[in-house]
Write an enzyme that holds these catalytic residues in place. Sequence first.
Site, PDB file in Angstrom:
ATOM      1  N   PHE A 128       0.855  -1.185   0.000  1.00 34.75           N
ATOM      2  CA  PHE A 128       0.000   0.000   0.000  1.00 34.75           C
ATOM      3  C   PHE A 128       0.888   1.231   0.000  1.00 34.75           C
ATOM      4  O   PHE A 128       1.459   1.601   1.032  1.00 34.75           O
ATOM      5  CB  PHE A 128      -0.889  -0.052   1.245  1.00 34.75           C
ATOM      6  CG  PHE A 128      -2.029   0.929   1.281  1.00 34.75           C
ATOM      7  CD1 PHE A 128      -3.153   0.737   0.492  1.00 34.75           C
ATOM      8  CD2 PHE A 128      -2.005   2.007   2.144  1.00 34.75           C
ATOM      9  CE1 PHE A 128      -4.230   1.614   0.547  1.00 34.75           C
ATOM     10  CE2 PHE A 128      -3.065   2.893   2.223  1.00 34.75           C
ATOM     11  CZ  PHE A 128      -4.183   2.693   1.424  1.00 34.75           C
ATOM     12  N   LEU A 130       1.175   4.643   0.193  1.00 37.98           N
ATOM     13  CA  LEU A 130       0.596   5.936   0.543  1.00 37.98           C
ATOM     14  C   LEU A 130       1.599   6.837   1.270  1.00 37.98           C
ATOM     15  O   LEU A 130       1.888   7.951   0.817  1.00 37.98           O
ATOM     16  CB  LEU A 130      -0.650   5.737   1.419  1.00 37.98           C
ATOM     17  CG  LEU A 130      -1.363   7.018   1.881  1.00 37.98           C
ATOM     18  CD1 LEU A 130      -1.921   7.797   0.691  1.00 37.98           C
ATOM     19  CD2 LEU A 130      -2.482   6.684   2.869  1.00 37.98           C
ATOM     20  N   GLY A 136       3.005  11.651   6.463  1.00 40.47           N
ATOM     21  CA  GLY A 136       2.475  10.460   7.102  1.00 40.47           C
ATOM     22  C   GLY A 136       1.015  10.692   7.410  1.00 40.47           C
ATOM     23  O   GLY A 136       0.124  10.314   6.653  1.00 40.47           O
ATOM     24  N   GLN A 341       6.443  -6.926  33.163  1.00 36.04           N
ATOM     25  CA  GLN A 341       6.628  -6.731  34.598  1.00 36.04           C
ATOM     26  C   GLN A 341       6.463  -8.047  35.357  1.00 36.04           C
ATOM     27  O   GLN A 341       7.183  -8.316  36.322  1.00 36.04           O
ATOM     28  CB  GLN A 341       5.624  -5.694  35.101  1.00 36.04           C
ATOM     29  CG  GLN A 341       6.030  -5.009  36.397  1.00 36.04           C
ATOM     30  CD  GLN A 341       7.233  -4.092  36.215  1.00 36.04           C
ATOM     31  OE1 GLN A 341       7.542  -3.686  35.101  1.00 36.04           O
ATOM     32  NE2 GLN A 341       7.911  -3.770  37.303  1.00 36.04           N
ATOM     33  N   GLY A 344       9.611 -10.011  34.967  1.00 33.30           N
ATOM     34  CA  GLY A 344      10.805  -9.456  35.569  1.00 33.30           C
ATOM     35  C   GLY A 344      11.965  -9.460  34.588  1.00 33.30           C
ATOM     36  O   GLY A 344      11.790  -9.220  33.390  1.00 33.30           O
ATOM     37  N   GLU A 368      -1.204   3.248  10.226  1.00 34.42           N
ATOM     38  CA  GLU A 368      -2.608   3.344   9.810  1.00 34.42           C
ATOM     39  C   GLU A 368      -3.354   4.379  10.647  1.00 34.42           C
ATOM     40  O   GLU A 368      -4.516   4.210  11.000  1.00 34.42           O
ATOM     41  CB  GLU A 368      -3.286   1.975   9.843  1.00 34.42           C
ATOM     42  CG  GLU A 368      -2.667   1.033   8.819  1.00 34.42           C
ATOM     43  CD  GLU A 368      -3.542  -0.141   8.457  1.00 34.42           C
ATOM     44  OE1 GLU A 368      -4.784   0.001   8.529  1.00 34.42           O
ATOM     45  OE2 GLU A 368      -2.987  -1.179   8.076  1.00 34.42           O
TER      46      GLU A 368
END
Length: 388
Positions: A128, A130, A136, A341, A344, A368
């Site tokens: 795509f 674009l 952007g 988390q 760890g 997107e």
Amino acid sequence: MGCHRVNLELSEEQEAVRELAEDFVAREITPHVVEWDRAESVDKSIAKKLGALGFLGLTIPEEYGGSGGDHLAYCLVTEELGRGDSSVRGIVSVSLGLVAKSIASWGSEEQKRHWLPRLTAGEALGCFGLTEPGTGSDAGNLTTKAVRDGDHYVINGSKMFITNGTWADVVLLFARTGDTPGHRGVSAFLVPADTPGLTRRTVHGKLGLRGQATAELVLEDVRVPATALMGPEGKGFSVAMSALAKGRMSVAAGCVGIAQAALDAAVRYAGEREQFGKPIASYQLVQELISDISVDVDAARMLTWRVADLVDRGQDFATAASTAKLFASEAAVRAANNALQVFGGYGYIDEYPVGKLVRDARVMTLYEGTSQIQKLIIGRALTGVSAF
């Protein structure tokens, strides 16, 4: 007064598709995730395997090689692929979600019959075109130009951060075809990737989605026949926005997959890891981390399913898609961080899954349409006041 019962139960066909995707992920993706991430490339043969199971043809009419099905089934598959590896999910979201679906909606009969059977089989991939180095979020002001020359167009410009860019066989390319400023001067073209003058360069060193083929495209006097124009001249922005609205549903579903993978990993590890003589799952603060992930998964999934339901019922879905994409992408980041988390220090090593989930989730809030752009879209829809 009659009432409409909301049914959140999957049909037998939808459940079968989900199970097929789950099995595919376990067999073809999960064993290779660490290897592909380190190598910065998934095995390209995955495309034909996706095509063989019909995953690249979902919602595309069978007469063009598609496998039919509804958009909820598409979201179920996208979620499972996102749970396995977002780099693989991106192949489907772009080649099917952005390119093939756009061809099915906007393409001429000749374009449909030429491209769709190959795209749905995984024998060809689409990208795509674009985003540009300088545009952007402001896609309506792209600078790539296509100048009419008899029965052809000559295209010059460049594109950036193009998923599937180095693998694609066809580029759904957006270029300015006149002097009209803004989005009204943009047109869409189907450009074969082997057209002379089109150069593709791999973008290396990405934080996440490392296995995905991301590229810069440079177009220097790329000459295509006028029949490469998809849809009316000057309607390219409409093509792009309609594709991205459904694409946001796909990204949201992939984010649900990331969050679900984070939940699965955190629950499993918390039950196995012992500290102070008992599994860390028994500690309330670990349970809090896990419960927060679970709530985010459920909420993101429901928002995504709502979009699919609106699409399948022919209702307006653009604002709902932005809502789902905004929430699910931010939820995926929270879920992956919470899972890290729980793990760890081990979560910081790529032999364990959650570090990759953190890296892959982060880009979902960017592409997107960034989270900030989604908020502008939602705010404009609610107030009727344009932010642009």
